[in-house]
Write an enzyme that holds these catalytic residues in place. Sequence first.
Site, PDB file in Angstrom:
ATOM      1  N   LYS A 152       1.090   5.094  -5.064  1.00 51.73           N
ATOM      2  CA  LYS A 152       0.160   4.506  -6.042  1.00 51.73           C
ATOM      3  C   LYS A 152       0.276   5.184  -7.399  1.00 51.73           C
ATOM      4  O   LYS A 152       0.044   4.551  -8.422  1.00 51.73           O
ATOM      5  CB  LYS A 152      -1.273   4.541  -5.499  1.00 51.73           C
ATOM      6  CG  LYS A 152      -1.431   3.623  -4.290  1.00 51.73           C
ATOM      7  CD  LYS A 152      -2.758   2.941  -4.175  1.00 51.73           C
ATOM      8  CE  LYS A 152      -2.657   1.862  -3.104  1.00 51.73           C
ATOM      9  NZ  LYS A 152      -3.925   1.263  -2.714  1.00 51.73           N
TER      10      LYS A 152
ATOM     11  N   LYS B  20       6.238  -3.054   2.955  1.00 52.29           N
ATOM     12  CA  LYS B  20       4.985  -3.536   3.541  1.00 52.29           C
ATOM     13  C   LYS B  20       4.405  -4.717   2.774  1.00 52.29           C
ATOM     14  O   LYS B  20       4.452  -4.734   1.540  1.00 52.29           O
ATOM     15  CB  LYS B  20       3.978  -2.363   3.505  1.00 52.29           C
ATOM     16  CG  LYS B  20       2.713  -2.572   4.289  1.00 52.29           C
ATOM     17  CD  LYS B  20       1.658  -1.492   3.984  1.00 52.29           C
ATOM     18  CE  LYS B  20       0.811  -1.867   2.789  1.00 52.29           C
ATOM     19  NZ  LYS B  20      -0.511  -1.219   2.742  1.00 52.29           N
TER      20      LYS B  20
ATOM     21  N   LYS C 205      -1.676  -6.441  -0.414  1.00 57.73           N
ATOM     22  CA  LYS C 205      -2.509  -7.397  -1.125  1.00 57.73           C
ATOM     23  C   LYS C 205      -2.373  -7.272  -2.633  1.00 57.73           C
ATOM     24  O   LYS C 205      -2.680  -8.194  -3.358  1.00 57.73           O
ATOM     25  CB  LYS C 205      -3.967  -7.326  -0.673  1.00 57.73           C
ATOM     26  CG  LYS C 205      -4.700  -6.027  -0.915  1.00 57.73           C
ATOM     27  CD  LYS C 205      -6.199  -6.250  -0.689  1.00 57.73           C
ATOM     28  CE  LYS C 205      -6.746  -5.481   0.487  1.00 57.73           C
ATOM     29  NZ  LYS C 205      -7.054  -4.078   0.152  1.00 57.73           N
TER      30      LYS C 205
END
Length: 331
Positions: A115, A197, A200
């Site tokens: 992130k 992965k 969202k």
Amino acid sequence: MTGDKRTVFSAVQPSGNLTIGNYLGAIKNFSRFGEEYKTFFCVADLHAITVRQIPAELRKRTYETLALYIACGLSPEKNTIFVQSHVPEHTELAWLLNCYTMFGELSRMTQFKDKSAKHAQNINAGLFTYPALMAADILLYGTDIVPVGLDQKQHLELTRDIAIRFNQTYSDTFTVPEGYISTDTMKIMSLAEPTSKMSKSDENQNAVVYILDTKDDIIRKFKRAVTDSDSVVRYGEDKPGISNLMTIYRAFSGKTLEEIEREFSGRGYGDFKLAVGEAVADGLAPVRDEFARLIADKRYLEDVMKSGAEEAHYYARRMISKVKKKIGFVI
Ligand code: ATP
Ligand code: LTN
């Protein structure tokens, strides 16, 4: 343990529209526990703000995530469903646990590294200490089992280490939790890049199937899914795209991998992709219908949040005073 029942806790961030990865890896498994366990499922809005959120969107998604929990089969009568920021002990315990969590441990978290790379202009302290808040969520309720997808395994291990460290420093206080990671669906991959992965917050809308996508969108996305250059439906490490589609199809159809290989032997990828799209769209149709009904009833959702928070608060308060006493605070 909560009373005489084993305790289950999990959470999902209202940081975007929920995907079939969230559904298969996490939410679908939550409803396995409602009968025999004391269950707490929360909407992790405090975690969501580690990445910048638009206020109106965050509010909307908080309602939506809660409604999706219920639409996916979690009845508020059997499960305690609440919003994380409604129970202030989560933030309180997170601070306390920060003082039992090492800089080096947090630096090793792969989610933090990923992130930070993705949001290079906003590497805030909350993003770094995210796992201490997650540990607080779990440890507040004496949680035995935490159903999550594979990407959360490292955070769970850290939670266990924090619990053990605290227990050893003082005396037995926290239950050391176990993860429940469903091996069949622990990591659903992106349809565009089947080696990463499904997430969202992916910018490529075609890479991600949302729980609330229409049937047409779902079928279109599966038709475009990246596969490989031969045309054999077979599961294997050398075929990440097809293997991911087989994993999804298995989860929605209940068929085994062998049955799927047999069903599509000698047929092209086109037929297979259409079958996967249809199975997913049909499997999600009842969730979509129930969601539409629930989201129109804000009053009901607010009642659920309120009584969920009251129930959670009762247990959280007890744990916080126990922890403060152990630390030596005057209470
Ligand atoms: P973000 O992209 O914002 O990081 P996310 O899609 O990873 O979000 P989370 O809210 O972090 O979603 O995850 C909620 C739950 O869903 C967690 O238990 C997580 O492990 C699980 N999960 C998320 N993506 C997948 C996936 N692709 N396959 C299986 N489980 C998943
Ligand atoms: N970090 C989790 C969401 C989450 C969570 C939790 C999961 C917040 N608190 C406690 C299990 C238990 C994620 O899915 N990214």
